[in-house]
Design a protein around this motif. Structure first.
Motif, mmCIF file in Angstrom:
data_model
loop_
_atom_site.group_PDB
_atom_site.id
_atom_site.type_symbol
_atom_site.label_atom_id
_atom_site.label_comp_id
_atom_site.label_asym_id
_atom_site.label_seq_id
_atom_site.Cartn_x
_atom_site.Cartn_y
_atom_site.Cartn_z
ATOM 1 N N GLY A 124 3.301 -1.960 3.713
ATOM 2 C CA GLY A 124 1.945 -1.413 3.656
ATOM 3 C C GLY A 124 0.836 -2.409 3.958
ATOM 4 N N ALA A 125 1.153 -3.691 4.076
ATOM 5 C CA ALA A 125 0.122 -4.705 4.338
ATOM 6 C C ALA A 125 -0.226 -4.739 5.826
ATOM 7 C CB ALA A 125 0.597 -6.077 3.870
ATOM 8 N N ARG A 126 -1.455 -5.144 6.104
ATOM 9 C CA ARG A 126 -1.928 -5.123 7.493
ATOM 10 C C ARG A 126 -3.196 -5.962 7.653
ATOM 11 N NH1 ARG A 126 -2.596 -0.611 4.477
ATOM 12 N NH2 ARG A 126 -4.677 0.291 4.340
ATOM 13 N N THR A 127 -3.542 -6.214 8.916
ATOM 14 C CA THR A 127 -4.796 -6.896 9.223
ATOM 15 C C THR A 127 -5.928 -5.875 9.199
ATOM 16 O OG1 THR A 127 -4.748 -6.486 11.611
ATOM 17 C CG2 THR A 127 -3.582 -8.459 10.823
ATOM 18 N N ASN A 128 -7.141 -6.367 9.190
ATOM 19 C CA ASN A 128 -8.302 -5.534 9.516
ATOM 20 C C ASN A 128 -8.300 -5.314 11.028
ATOM 21 O OD1 ASN A 128 -9.049 -5.850 6.845
ATOM 22 N ND2 ASN A 128 -11.029 -6.770 7.288
ATOM 23 N N TRP A 129 -9.130 -4.409 11.493
ATOM 24 C CA TRP A 129 -9.398 -4.309 12.922
ATOM 25 C C TRP A 129 -9.989 -5.649 13.346
ATOM 26 C CZ3 TRP A 129 -7.713 -0.297 15.693
ATOM 27 C CH2 TRP A 129 -7.487 0.917 15.052
ATOM 28 N N HIS A 130 -9.654 -6.121 14.532
ATOM 29 C CA HIS A 130 -10.181 -7.403 14.992
ATOM 30 C C HIS A 130 -9.967 -7.565 16.492
ATOM 31 C CE1 HIS A 130 -5.920 -8.232 14.177
ATOM 32 N NE2 HIS A 130 -6.004 -9.270 15.001
ATOM 33 N N THR A 131 -10.603 -8.597 17.039
ATOM 34 C CA THR A 131 -10.409 -9.003 18.432
ATOM 35 C C THR A 131 -10.196 -10.506 18.456
ATOM 36 O OG1 THR A 131 -12.756 -9.431 18.869
ATOM 37 C CG2 THR A 131 -11.963 -7.191 19.313
ATOM 38 N N HIS A 132 -9.747 -10.995 19.609
ATOM 39 C CA HIS A 132 -9.606 -12.433 19.851
ATOM 40 C C HIS A 132 -10.262 -12.752 21.185
ATOM 41 C CE1 HIS A 132 -6.588 -12.564 16.674
ATOM 42 N NE2 HIS A 132 -6.027 -11.512 17.237
ATOM 43 N N LYS A 133 -10.779 -13.961 21.326
ATOM 44 C CA LYS A 133 -11.345 -14.400 22.609
ATOM 45 C C LYS A 133 -10.256 -14.621 23.649
ATOM 46 C CE LYS A 133 -15.511 -16.834 21.204
ATOM 47 N NZ LYS A 133 -16.175 -18.147 21.192
ATOM 48 N N THR A 134 -9.048 -14.905 23.185
ATOM 49 C CA THR A 134 -7.934 -15.202 24.073
ATOM 50 C C THR A 134 -6.806 -14.210 23.822
ATOM 51 O OG1 THR A 134 -7.028 -16.736 22.455
ATOM 52 C CG2 THR A 134 -8.472 -17.673 24.145
ATOM 53 N N ARG A 135 -5.844 -14.183 24.725
ATOM 54 C CA ARG A 135 -4.680 -13.313 24.569
ATOM 55 C C ARG A 135 -3.922 -13.686 23.302
ATOM 56 N NH1 ARG A 135 0.816 -13.867 28.019
ATOM 57 N NH2 ARG A 135 0.461 -15.970 27.278
ATOM 58 N N GLN A 136 -3.439 -12.685 22.577
ATOM 59 C CA GLN A 136 -2.577 -12.905 21.419
ATOM 60 C C GLN A 136 -1.184 -12.387 21.763
ATOM 61 O OE1 GLN A 136 -3.237 -10.573 17.805
ATOM 62 N NE2 GLN A 136 -2.695 -12.359 16.585
ATOM 63 N N VAL A 137 -0.182 -13.194 21.457
ATOM 64 C CA VAL A 137 1.206 -12.788 21.646
ATOM 65 C C VAL A 137 1.832 -12.694 20.262
ATOM 66 C CG1 VAL A 137 3.444 -13.389 22.652
ATOM 67 C CG2 VAL A 137 1.327 -13.896 23.908
ATOM 68 N N LEU A 138 2.403 -11.531 19.957
ATOM 69 C CA LEU A 138 3.067 -11.290 18.679
ATOM 70 C C LEU A 138 4.560 -11.152 18.941
ATOM 71 C CD1 LEU A 138 0.660 -8.546 17.302
ATOM 72 C CD2 LEU A 138 0.615 -10.989 16.783
ATOM 73 N N VAL A 139 5.361 -12.011 18.320
ATOM 74 C CA VAL A 139 6.809 -11.944 18.447
ATOM 75 C C VAL A 139 7.350 -11.444 17.108
ATOM 76 C CG1 VAL A 139 8.935 -13.224 18.896
ATOM 77 C CG2 VAL A 139 6.817 -13.861 20.086
ATOM 78 N N ALA A 140 7.821 -10.210 17.081
ATOM 79 C CA ALA A 140 8.351 -9.626 15.845
ATOM 80 C C ALA A 140 9.651 -10.332 15.477
ATOM 81 C CB ALA A 140 8.572 -8.130 16.028
ATOM 82 N N THR A 141 9.768 -10.729 14.205
ATOM 83 C CA THR A 141 10.944 -11.482 13.769
ATOM 84 C C THR A 141 11.743 -10.784 12.680
ATOM 85 O OG1 THR A 141 9.648 -12.741 12.154
ATOM 86 C CG2 THR A 141 9.885 -13.698 14.364
ATOM 87 N N LEU A 142 11.140 -9.825 11.968
ATOM 88 C CA LEU A 142 11.806 -9.219 10.818
ATOM 89 C C LEU A 142 11.193 -7.862 10.507
ATOM 90 C CD1 LEU A 142 13.696 -9.726 8.245
ATOM 91 C CD2 LEU A 142 11.589 -10.458 7.123
ATOM 92 N N GLY A 143 12.016 -6.894 10.196
ATOM 93 C CA GLY A 143 11.533 -5.618 9.691
ATOM 94 C C GLY A 143 10.931 -4.721 10.743
ATOM 95 N N THR A 144 10.043 -3.829 10.260
ATOM 96 C CA THR A 144 9.404 -2.843 11.128
ATOM 97 C C THR A 144 7.901 -2.886 10.905
ATOM 98 O OG1 THR A 144 11.352 -1.426 10.938
ATOM 99 C CG2 THR A 144 9.365 -0.415 11.824
ATOM 100 N N GLY A 145 7.179 -3.070 11.994
ATOM 101 C CA GLY A 145 5.728 -3.118 11.929
ATOM 102 C C GLY A 145 5.130 -2.319 13.058
ATOM 103 N N MET A 146 3.842 -2.506 13.235
ATOM 104 C CA MET A 146 3.167 -1.810 14.322
ATOM 105 C C MET A 146 1.921 -2.559 14.729
ATOM 106 S SD MET A 146 1.511 1.489 12.322
ATOM 107 C CE MET A 146 2.475 2.465 13.388
#
Length: 141
Positions: free
Chosen positions: A50-72
């Motif tokens: 159930g934990a999550r970030t707030n809505w947000h942006t970055h100035k640069t590209r963000q790469v997310l590599v999922a390592t465990l579990g199920t997210g979105m």
């Protein structure tokens, strides 16, 4: 530098992510921080169910590599996308989004960013609880 630098895991302290930018329990373990010769940041982020970030942006590209579990990850105005271990999500600069665990599941990813100054992230409002409950359900495998 003319040799490999090794930072033992025991030398890194895991910290709790700041509550003003996250909902629920989120832990951060900084793998790499920008230095004079590199702007790369790499952080292992672990989300309790159930934990999550707030809505947000970055100035640069963000790469997310999922390592465990199920997210979105969800881009504002678009359907959310499920992430499982081994999946890689690339978020373009300036795109409003959030990411975290789906309801009832632990989730972790490594976030890679090139940092451009102290205001690289633009943190916005939390993801509305009703919206989260509506979209954050993991489909069957």
């Amino acid at each position: 530098m003319d040799d490999v630098t090794i930072r033992p895991a025991a030398a890194r302290a895991t910290k709790t992510a700041p509550a003003e930018n996250f909902t629920g329990t989120v832990l951060q373990d900084a793998y790499a921080a920008p230095t004079a010769t590199s702007r790369t940041s790499a952080t292992l982020v672990t989300f309790a169910p159930g934990a999550r970030t707030n809505w947000h942006t970055h100035k640069t590209r963000q790469v997310l590599v999922a390592t465990l579990g199920t997210g979105m990850v969800e881009v504002r105005g678009k359907p959310p996308r499920i992430l499982r271990a081994g999946d890689v999500a690339e978020v373009p600069p300036g795109v409003v989004h959030w990411h975290g665990a789906v309801a009832g599941h632990l989730f972790a990813h490594i976030s890679f960013l090139e940092i451009e100054g102290p205001d690289n992230n633009n943190w916005m409002e939390p993801v509305d609880e009703a919206h989260y409950r509506k979209v954050a359900v993991a489909p069957e495998a």
